[in-house]
Write a protein that holds these residues in place. Sequence first.
Motif, PDB file in Angstrom:
ATOM      1  N   GLN A  12       0.706  -0.962  -0.167  1.00  0.00           N
ATOM      2  CA  GLN A  12       0.096  -0.131  -0.131  1.00  0.00           C
ATOM      3  C   GLN A  12       0.941   1.661   0.095  1.00  0.00           C
ATOM      4  O   GLN A  12       0.066   2.155   0.293  1.00  0.00           O
ATOM      5  N   SER A  13       1.862   1.325  -0.849  1.00  0.00           N
ATOM      6  CA  SER A  13       3.194   2.626  -0.633  1.00  0.00           C
ATOM      7  C   SER A  13       3.888   1.845  -1.850  1.00  0.00           C
ATOM      8  O   SER A  13       4.690   1.428  -1.867  1.00  0.00           O
ATOM      9  N   SER A  14       3.430   2.723  -3.088  1.00  0.00           N
ATOM     10  CA  SER A  14       4.830   3.185  -4.215  1.00  0.00           C
ATOM     11  C   SER A  14       6.260   3.558  -3.315  1.00  0.00           C
ATOM     12  O   SER A  14       6.812   3.619  -3.569  1.00  0.00           O
ATOM     13  N   ALA A  15       6.147   4.582  -2.833  1.00  0.00           N
ATOM     14  CA  ALA A  15       7.310   5.588  -2.038  1.00  0.00           C
ATOM     15  C   ALA A  15       7.931   3.680  -0.879  1.00  0.00           C
ATOM     16  O   ALA A  15       9.444   3.803  -1.644  1.00  0.00           O
ATOM     17  N   ALA A  16       7.232   2.886  -1.024  1.00  0.00           N
ATOM     18  CA  ALA A  16       8.315   2.586  -0.303  1.00  0.00           C
ATOM     19  C   ALA A  16       8.850   1.487  -1.630  1.00  0.00           C
ATOM     20  O   ALA A  16       9.891   0.787  -1.240  1.00  0.00           O
ATOM     21  N   VAL A  17       8.221   0.967  -2.496  1.00  0.00           N
ATOM     22  CA  VAL A  17       8.727   0.312  -3.259  1.00  0.00           C
ATOM     23  C   VAL A  17      10.027   1.355  -4.383  1.00  0.00           C
ATOM     24  O   VAL A  17      11.124   0.229  -4.571  1.00  0.00           O
ATOM     25  N   ALA A  18      10.011   2.070  -4.170  1.00  0.00           N
ATOM     26  CA  ALA A  18      10.389   2.957  -4.753  1.00  0.00           C
ATOM     27  C   ALA A  18      12.382   2.656  -3.739  1.00  0.00           C
ATOM     28  O   ALA A  18      13.115   2.964  -4.361  1.00  0.00           O
ATOM     29  N   LEU A  19      11.919   3.023  -2.702  1.00  0.00           N
ATOM     30  CA  LEU A  19      12.818   2.982  -1.561  1.00  0.00           C
ATOM     31  C   LEU A  19      13.385   1.824  -1.869  1.00  0.00           C
ATOM     32  O   LEU A  19      14.375   2.005  -1.717  1.00  0.00           O
ATOM     33  N   LEU A  20      12.878   0.635  -1.954  1.00  0.00           N
ATOM     34  CA  LEU A  20      13.452  -0.751  -1.522  1.00  0.00           C
ATOM     35  C   LEU A  20      14.297  -0.717  -3.474  1.00  0.00           C
ATOM     36  O   LEU A  20      15.190  -1.063  -3.341  1.00  0.00           O
ATOM     37  N   PHE A  52      -4.508  21.271  -8.884  1.00  0.00           N
ATOM     38  CA  PHE A  52      -3.097  21.082  -8.367  1.00  0.00           C
ATOM     39  C   PHE A  52      -1.909  21.202  -7.715  1.00  0.00           C
ATOM     40  O   PHE A  52      -1.091  20.845  -7.010  1.00  0.00           O
ATOM     41  N   LEU A  53      -1.589  22.418  -7.298  1.00  0.00           N
ATOM     42  CA  LEU A  53      -1.039  23.148  -5.817  1.00  0.00           C
ATOM     43  C   LEU A  53      -1.514  22.233  -4.757  1.00  0.00           C
ATOM     44  O   LEU A  53      -0.369  21.158  -3.958  1.00  0.00           O
ATOM     45  N   VAL A  54      -2.724  22.366  -4.595  1.00  0.00           N
ATOM     46  CA  VAL A  54      -3.048  21.699  -3.141  1.00  0.00           C
ATOM     47  C   VAL A  54      -2.975  20.486  -3.338  1.00  0.00           C
ATOM     48  O   VAL A  54      -2.439  19.946  -1.924  1.00  0.00           O
ATOM     49  N   GLY A  55      -3.016  19.405  -4.485  1.00  0.00           N
ATOM     50  CA  GLY A  55      -2.977  18.110  -4.675  1.00  0.00           C
ATOM     51  C   GLY A  55      -1.723  17.945  -4.064  1.00  0.00           C
ATOM     52  O   GLY A  55      -1.643  16.878  -3.445  1.00  0.00           O
ATOM     53  N   ALA A  56      -0.763  18.363  -4.799  1.00  0.00           N
ATOM     54  CA  ALA A  56       1.154  17.781  -4.764  1.00  0.00           C
ATOM     55  C   ALA A  56       1.008  18.172  -3.453  1.00  0.00           C
ATOM     56  O   ALA A  56       1.784  17.517  -2.394  1.00  0.00           O
ATOM     57  N   VAL A  57       1.251  19.262  -2.952  1.00  0.00           N
ATOM     58  CA  VAL A  57       1.355  19.777  -0.895  1.00  0.00           C
ATOM     59  C   VAL A  57       0.433  18.533  -0.061  1.00  0.00           C
ATOM     60  O   VAL A  57       0.868  18.018   0.898  1.00  0.00           O
ATOM     61  N   LEU A  58      -0.559  18.526  -0.598  1.00  0.00           N
ATOM     62  CA  LEU A  58      -1.063  17.886   0.233  1.00  0.00           C
ATOM     63  C   LEU A  58      -0.877  16.090   0.430  1.00  0.00           C
ATOM     64  O   LEU A  58      -0.601  14.862   1.221  1.00  0.00           O
ATOM     65  N   ALA A  59      -0.058  16.045  -0.603  1.00  0.00           N
ATOM     66  CA  ALA A  59       0.316  14.198  -1.167  1.00  0.00           C
ATOM     67  C   ALA A  59       1.832  14.308   0.074  1.00  0.00           C
ATOM     68  O   ALA A  59       1.970  13.007   0.428  1.00  0.00           O
ATOM     69  N   SER A  98       2.147  10.265   1.865  1.00  0.00           N
ATOM     70  CA  SER A  98       0.789   8.819   1.505  1.00  0.00           C
ATOM     71  C   SER A  98       0.055   8.893  -0.045  1.00  0.00           C
ATOM     72  O   SER A  98      -0.646  10.131   0.512  1.00  0.00           O
ATOM     73  N   GLY A  99       0.781   8.977  -0.927  1.00  0.00           N
ATOM     74  CA  GLY A  99      -0.051   9.403  -2.005  1.00  0.00           C
ATOM     75  C   GLY A  99      -1.603   8.688  -2.365  1.00  0.00           C
ATOM     76  O   GLY A  99      -2.801   9.325  -2.462  1.00  0.00           O
ATOM     77  N   VAL A 100      -1.742   7.325  -1.616  1.00  0.00           N
ATOM     78  CA  VAL A 100      -2.943   6.653  -1.532  1.00  0.00           C
ATOM     79  C   VAL A 100      -3.986   7.513  -0.158  1.00  0.00           C
ATOM     80  O   VAL A 100      -5.300   7.272  -1.182  1.00  0.00           O
TER      81      VAL A 100
END
Length: 562
Positions: free
Chosen positions: A61-69, A177-184, A189-191
Amino acid sequence: MVILSFIISLAGATMLLLFSVRMVRTGIERAHGASFQRVLRKQANLFGAASTGMSLAVVMQSSAAVALLAAGFLASGYLSFPTALAIILGGDLGSALIVQILSFPIGWIVAPLLAVGGWLSVKAENRRLRQYGRIIMGIALILMSLGLLREAVEPVRDSAFLPAAAAYLEADLITAFLVGAVLAFVMHSGVAAILVVITLVQIEALSFTAGFGILLGANLGSGLIPVWLARGMDIAARRLVVTNFGLRGAMALGALFLVSATPVLEFFERPNLGAAQSIIFAHIGFNVALLLLTLPFCRLIEPLAVRLLPEPKTRGDLSARIAPGSQLDKATLGTPAMALTCLKQELMRMSGLVEAMFRPSLEIYQTDDANLIGSIRAMDSQVNACLTEIRNFVAAIPRESYKKSEARAARDMVEYAIRLESAGDVISKRLTALAQRLHARGWVFRAEGRAELTQMHEGIIANIKLAANVLISNDPESARLLSLEKTDIKTAERESRKRHLKRLQNGKPESFETSDIHLETLRALREVNSHISAIAYPVLYETGQLLETRLIERMPQNSSAS
């Protein structure tokens, strides 16, 4: 008062969502972390790598975790740049699929999940089953947090505040668009960020147009998360995550320009599906398009990435000057807090040396590389020097300036330094000697035995990292987990020994030839892990989670009489 209540409720629901996502991810990493690493390292085909990344992101449930691996394995030389990039792109698609799975109306399952997950977490004896309980509880809490988000927004949906904000975002897609970038990025967590957006669109607090703009920004922000988390890693790792961020950013900005300049946005909104489901399909479509457009060119992207982020230039003996040296500063001896910090930093350096020695310890069994064996043995002298410096540093501590707890902490760190030095001796003296004996006789391990040793080796590497976390944080939960992991390695060694002896009973000649070396290697690996895990004991003793002895203090009278 309504706005204040809305902000508090929204913050509480959002924090529960973040906590739940992290709970699921850490549970999966603790249950199957070493297996994930092994799966990643086996990838060579780009489409297979992308599929693996997608599967791991769905599970974790995390693309960031996969990216770091993937970034970590690229930096260690286990993956090539194109393969690592394909894994990350697949991971991004996997996280999009998770959003679809979690958006289904399955609130009825929350109570059963809480019951099963809670029972496994509290009652299960097996560590992996307890982690499964943690995962199930996390999924239940995710669904609960989404319900709380809906309830938090409901009172203000018809107020003047939320409709005005939603209308502004609908009219200004760049701001959305900027609100979404800051929120994530803020939520890390993009999810979680996209689930929040979908929930707001689902209850009609946001329009499809505003939600789509925030969605594109969230895709940009989710690409920025691994860039931030990998900022201290090797240049190869940073180059990978920056490349992924650049690709996602270019795609997101291109999509934003396209929907702003043309009526193409109407194509994505399907009235028969509903605005929320249309947002989800748009999110999945974005990541599918990014994967299909980028995957064929992964090998061509590498030279450009190297040119944009080249290796740092060195001059003269600069490498010697920037090489990590002793962290012990005798000027801090009079200040306990600073002196103990220096000791921890030196132990971290010592732990890093031991890890660098241990990582190729199975590689020397497969390749008769005398230079690699020589490097491992040479590094052991650095570990020995660290222990000597730590002993001298602690011996120079002015006892009258230290509290009992501070003096005890210093002694505990000396004891752990001794254990690390012992681990280094096992690696440099026993494992290298066993590898040389194996090659001298021209023997090789059977596939089953090699797989068992590899699994133990990967588990110990994970424990080295966990031990470093315990050293820095003194976290009782991490210390307890490390102690449980030690037991798992002990069990794995015992089970591997049983399977090996069973192979001997079946009369397999290859097993007879390598029997002694296999069994001695198992014992050596277990001993290394035992030394590494020793950092958990002081933390567990301090928190009352470890007994002084496992012996029964007083036997029943009838037992002694008999």
